[in-house]
Each structure stands twice: as structure tokens, then as C-alpha cells.
Design a protein around this motif. Structure first.
Motif, PDB file in Angstrom:
ATOM      1  N   ALA A 114     -26.219  46.822  50.727  1.00  0.00           N
ATOM      2  CA  ALA A 114     -24.781  46.628  50.508  1.00  0.00           C
ATOM      3  C   ALA A 114     -24.049  47.952  50.605  1.00  0.00           C
ATOM      4  N   VAL A 115     -22.843  47.890  51.190  1.00  0.00           N
ATOM      5  CA  VAL A 115     -21.965  49.054  51.259  1.00  0.00           C
ATOM      6  C   VAL A 115     -20.652  48.686  50.576  1.00  0.00           C
ATOM      7  N   GLN A 116     -20.356  49.400  49.509  1.00  0.00           N
ATOM      8  CA  GLN A 116     -19.145  49.171  48.723  1.00  0.00           C
ATOM      9  C   GLN A 116     -17.978  49.967  49.276  1.00  0.00           C
ATOM     10  N   SER A 117     -16.830  49.323  49.419  1.00  0.00           N
ATOM     11  CA  SER A 117     -15.598  50.032  49.759  1.00  0.00           C
ATOM     12  C   SER A 117     -15.109  50.826  48.555  1.00  0.00           C
ATOM     13  N   LEU A 118     -14.299  51.841  48.809  1.00  0.00           N
ATOM     14  CA  LEU A 118     -13.553  52.473  47.725  1.00  0.00           C
ATOM     15  C   LEU A 118     -12.309  51.626  47.497  1.00  0.00           C
ATOM     16  N   MET A 119     -12.304  50.899  46.390  1.00  0.00           N
ATOM     17  CA  MET A 119     -11.193  50.010  46.064  1.00  0.00           C
ATOM     18  C   MET A 119     -10.181  50.780  45.208  1.00  0.00           C
ATOM     19  N   GLU A 126      -2.839  56.287  43.532  1.00  0.00           N
ATOM     20  CA  GLU A 126      -3.569  57.499  43.183  1.00  0.00           C
ATOM     21  C   GLU A 126      -4.823  57.162  42.376  1.00  0.00           C
ATOM     22  N   LEU A 127      -4.903  55.930  41.852  1.00  0.00           N
ATOM     23  CA  LEU A 127      -5.980  55.564  40.944  1.00  0.00           C
ATOM     24  C   LEU A 127      -6.957  54.587  41.591  1.00  0.00           C
ATOM     25  N   ALA A 128      -8.221  54.777  41.296  1.00  0.00           N
ATOM     26  CA  ALA A 128      -9.264  53.870  41.793  1.00  0.00           C
ATOM     27  C   ALA A 128      -9.276  52.583  40.981  1.00  0.00           C
ATOM     28  N   ASP A 129      -9.711  51.514  41.630  1.00  0.00           N
ATOM     29  CA  ASP A 129      -9.957  50.243  40.948  1.00  0.00           C
ATOM     30  C   ASP A 129     -11.455  50.046  40.748  1.00  0.00           C
ATOM     31  N   ASP A 130     -12.254  50.340  41.791  1.00  0.00           N
ATOM     32  CA  ASP A 130     -13.703  50.172  41.680  1.00  0.00           C
ATOM     33  C   ASP A 130     -14.397  51.042  42.716  1.00  0.00           C
ATOM     34  N   ALA A 131     -15.302  51.897  42.234  1.00  0.00           N
ATOM     35  CA  ALA A 131     -16.093  52.755  43.127  1.00  0.00           C
ATOM     36  C   ALA A 131     -17.573  52.464  42.946  1.00  0.00           C
ATOM     37  N   GLY A 132     -17.888  51.205  42.676  1.00  0.00           N
ATOM     38  CA  GLY A 132     -19.275  50.800  42.465  1.00  0.00           C
ATOM     39  C   GLY A 132     -19.494  50.326  41.042  1.00  0.00           C
ATOM     40  N   GLY A 145     -15.046  54.226  37.948  1.00  0.00           N
ATOM     41  CA  GLY A 145     -13.789  54.738  38.484  1.00  0.00           C
ATOM     42  C   GLY A 145     -12.537  53.989  38.088  1.00  0.00           C
ATOM     43  N   ASP A 146     -12.660  52.922  37.332  1.00  0.00           N
ATOM     44  CA  ASP A 146     -11.499  52.097  36.989  1.00  0.00           C
ATOM     45  C   ASP A 146     -10.439  52.919  36.258  1.00  0.00           C
ATOM     46  N   ALA A 150      -8.513  58.351  42.442  1.00  0.00           N
ATOM     47  CA  ALA A 150      -9.323  57.961  43.598  1.00  0.00           C
ATOM     48  C   ALA A 150      -9.873  59.185  44.328  1.00  0.00           C
ATOM     49  N   SER A 151      -9.181  60.315  44.207  1.00  0.00           N
ATOM     50  CA  SER A 151      -9.614  61.537  44.890  1.00  0.00           C
ATOM     51  C   SER A 151     -10.921  62.080  44.332  1.00  0.00           C
ATOM     52  N   ARG A 152     -11.376  61.570  43.179  1.00  0.00           N
ATOM     53  CA  ARG A 152     -12.655  61.986  42.612  1.00  0.00           C
ATOM     54  C   ARG A 152     -13.828  61.480  43.447  1.00  0.00           C
ATOM     55  N   TYR A 153     -13.610  60.419  44.227  1.00  0.00           N
ATOM     56  CA  TYR A 153     -14.707  59.729  44.899  1.00  0.00           C
ATOM     57  C   TYR A 153     -14.655  60.016  46.403  1.00  0.00           C
ATOM     58  N   THR A 154     -15.438  61.010  46.803  1.00  0.00           N
ATOM     59  CA  THR A 154     -15.412  61.475  48.190  1.00  0.00           C
ATOM     60  C   THR A 154     -16.783  61.457  48.846  1.00  0.00           C
ATOM     61  N   LYS A 155     -17.847  61.267  48.073  1.00  0.00           N
ATOM     62  CA  LYS A 155     -19.200  61.369  48.615  1.00  0.00           C
ATOM     63  C   LYS A 155     -19.861  59.991  48.740  1.00  0.00           C
TER      64      LYS A 155
END
Length: 333
Positions: A114-119, A126-132, A145-146, A150-155
Motif C-alpha cells: 500500500a502507498v498512502q497519500s499525504l492527506m 497548511e495542516l495535515a489530515d493523515d500521513a499514515g 500528523g493530524d 503538512a510541511s513536516r512530512y517530506t520523506k
């Protein structure tokens, strides 16, 4: 053959379904088939979906009633003849490179399931909803990440579970481990599926360059909790570890799991959803009594995977406690 089959489950999504579909058709990667599964909509969204039926790569399934998220997406998966199946919520909107980036990430390793999108939050981008998603030692299923930037999640990296609201799945592995468990109806069914893949030695990853924007809870009305979501949680939070942990693992984890369930039971009763929670618990026990758990048989060759999952869930208590006790308390982003 197209590269991906995109499945959008819909129920009463008149305010967002059309924009969701249009964002799919605006992709730079056009080798896909789009399937919308309608679960008994009574608003204009069903007519919106029907307006696309003249397109060659579009299919509409009309169920007439709400059969649940798991059943709806399984219907779409059953029609897929592509290498990948992508699930996409009707209240999510993809950036143009979204599908291409999901496929690129999946093609980097055949062991990726599975490959998760950056939601990202639709109304606060500016804010993430779900990063896994992840599961803790106490049985809590949580979002990464809720509410954080969102800029925290780059890798691109391995995650415990992909959120089914915007994720790609390898069809050959689905054929091996099974589709979404329809006993879950809605909520945690994606965590159950990813956990099964982990147990079988496959990987789930986050692809931060595959971005989409998500309203969250638009169809169910449950941004946090309501009676419906509380009932689903009461049932599925019991089924989740019982399905995916071998007997010895369950015995080792009995105390933290029991404490976790007691805390959740207390929380739901305190918030006024105790009756719905209890109903969900009774449904879980009825499935167990009737032998309908659907647990995969223990395989000795999977022992290293079970050990990894055990250590991972213990470690996951660290980000969980950090989020609850520090991030939320001090409103850190």
C-alpha cells in the motif's frame, strides 16, 4: 490494460463528489479506470455520478442502500483488471501529479503493498489530515500528523498502515491476503488490511509527493465521534487485534489491551455514546461466537513479521503519548 483502477465510494456527497471526480480526471497519469460505488444516495450526488456514464473509462455501481465502506470498495476491486487499485474518498481532491506519484512509489519495490497519500486538510491547507496510521500496544488505532504542519512530512518511508481514504494497493497482494473485511462495515477496515499485509511480509509506505486535500467526515458527519462512529469503533477496535495477533501475542498483550479497552469504554460512556459503543462490542462478540472472525492461520515463516509488529506497537506508544500529552496540550504544529 490500464495501470490503476480508482474506486470512489459515495453516499450523499452532492457538495463534493463532482469536484472529487474532476480532480481525478485532471491527473497527469491518464491510464486509469474510475469506478464510483453509490451506497443509496438520496441527494443530487447520484445524478452527478450518472452524468459521467458516457465516458469510456467510467463505471457506476448503484447499490440502492448503504452496504458499508468495505462492501462498496470490494465491489470496485472485484471489477479491477489493473496492477493497482486506488481508493479515494468522495470528499477528497487530488493534485494533478497524485496518481503518477502513487504509482512511481509502488514501482520502486515489489514488496510494497500500500502507498498512502499525504492527506491535507481541505479548509486549512497548511495542516495535515493523515500521513499514515498506526496501532499502539494498547490497541489504539491512530492517525499520524493530524493537525500538524503538512510541511513536516517530506520523506517517503514505511508506515504501519495506509489510510483507505486515499491509498494505492497492489492488486496481486490483495488477491493473496484478501480484500477489505466486510465485518468492519466502516472504520479500521484499512488498518486491518494493512496489518494483514505486514503479517505476510509486505510493506506499506507514505508518499508525501502524492498530495490530496480532504474534508474529513463529510459523508458520516463524524469529524470526531457520533453514535454511528462510536458503534463502529466499539466493534472494530475489538476485532482488529483479535484478527491480526496470534494467540501467544494476544496473551502477551492481554493487560495493555484490557487497559486500553477500559479507557475507551470510559471515554465513550462519558461523552454520551456509551449505548452505541456497547452495541458495537456486542456485535464483535457475536461474530466471535459464530466463528466469523476470519483470522488468517498462523504461519511459522511469518514469525519474524509478528515479532516486528509486536515491537512496532510497543514503540508506537511513544508517538501516541507525545501527541496526547505534549502536542495537543501545548497546541504544537
Amino acid at each position: 490494460m490500464v495501470k490503476a483502477t480508482i474506486v470512489i465510494p459515495n453516499i450523499n456527497g452532492k457538495g463534493w463528489l463532482k469536484d472529487s471526480i474532476e480532480s481525478v480526471y485532471a491527473q497527469t497519469e491518464q491510464s486509469f479506470r474510475l469506478i464510483v460505488v453509490d451506497n443509496g444516495s438520496t441527494d443530487e450526488s447520484l445524478e452527478q455520478a450518472r452524468s459521467y456514464c458516457s465516458r469510456e473509462n467510467f463505471t457506476l455501481i448503484e447499490n440502492g442502500t448503504n452496504t458499508g465502506f468495505s462492501h462498496a470498495v470490494n465491489q470496485g476491486i472485484a471489477l479491477a483488471d489493473s496492477e493497482y487499485v486506488v481508493l479515494f474518498n468522495n470528499d477528497a481532491f487530488a493534485e494533478p501529479q497524485w496518481l503518477a506519484e502513487l504509482i512511481r512509489a509502488a514501482e520502486s519495490d515489489p514488496k510494497i503493498f500500500a502507498v498512502q497519500s499525504l492527506m491535507i486538510r481541505h479548509f486549512d491547507r497548511e495542516l495535515a489530515d493523515d500521513a499514515g496510521d498506526y496501532v499502539t500496544w494498547m490497541g489504539f488505532a491512530c492517525k499520524t500528523g493530524d493537525g500538524r504542519r503538512a510541511s513536516r512530512y517530506t520523506k517517503q518511508k514505511r508506515i504501519f498502515s495506509a489510510c483507505g481514504g486515499a491509498a494505492l494497493y497492489r492488486k496481486s497482494i490483495l488477491d493473496e491476503i484478501g480484500n477489505f473485511d466486510e465485518n468492519f462495515f466502516a472504520y479500521f477496515e484499512d488498518v486491518d488490511l494493512s496489518w494483514r499485509a505486514n503479517n505476510a511480509g509486505y510493506k506499506n509506505i507514505i508518499c508525501p509527493t502524492a498530495k490530496c486535500y480532504h474534508i474529513c467526515g463529510a459523508s458520516t458527519g463524524a469529524v470526531r465521534y457520533n453514535a454511528f462512529k462510536s458503534q463502529q469503533s466499539g466493534r472494530n477496535s475489538i476485532l482488529l487485534p483479535l484478527k491480526n495477533e496470534p494467540l501467544l501475542m494476544l496473551l502477551l498483550n492481554f493487560i495493555p489491551l484490557a487497559v486500553g479497552y477500559l479507557l475507551k469504554c470510559y471515554k465513550f460512556h462519558r461523552q454520551g455514546f456509551g449505548e452505541a459503543w456497547d452495541k458495537g462490542m456486542h456485535e464483535a462478540f457475536a461474530l466471535l461466537k459464530n466463528g466469523q472472525l476470519g483470522k488468517r492461520p498462523f504461519r511459522l515463516k511469518d514469525l519474524p513479521n509478528y515479532i516486528l509488529m509486536e515491537l512496532w506497537m510497543i514503540w508506537n506508544m511513544v508517538p501516541y503519548l507525545w501527541y496526547r500529552l505534549v502536542v495537543v496540550k501545548f497546541d504544537l504544529k
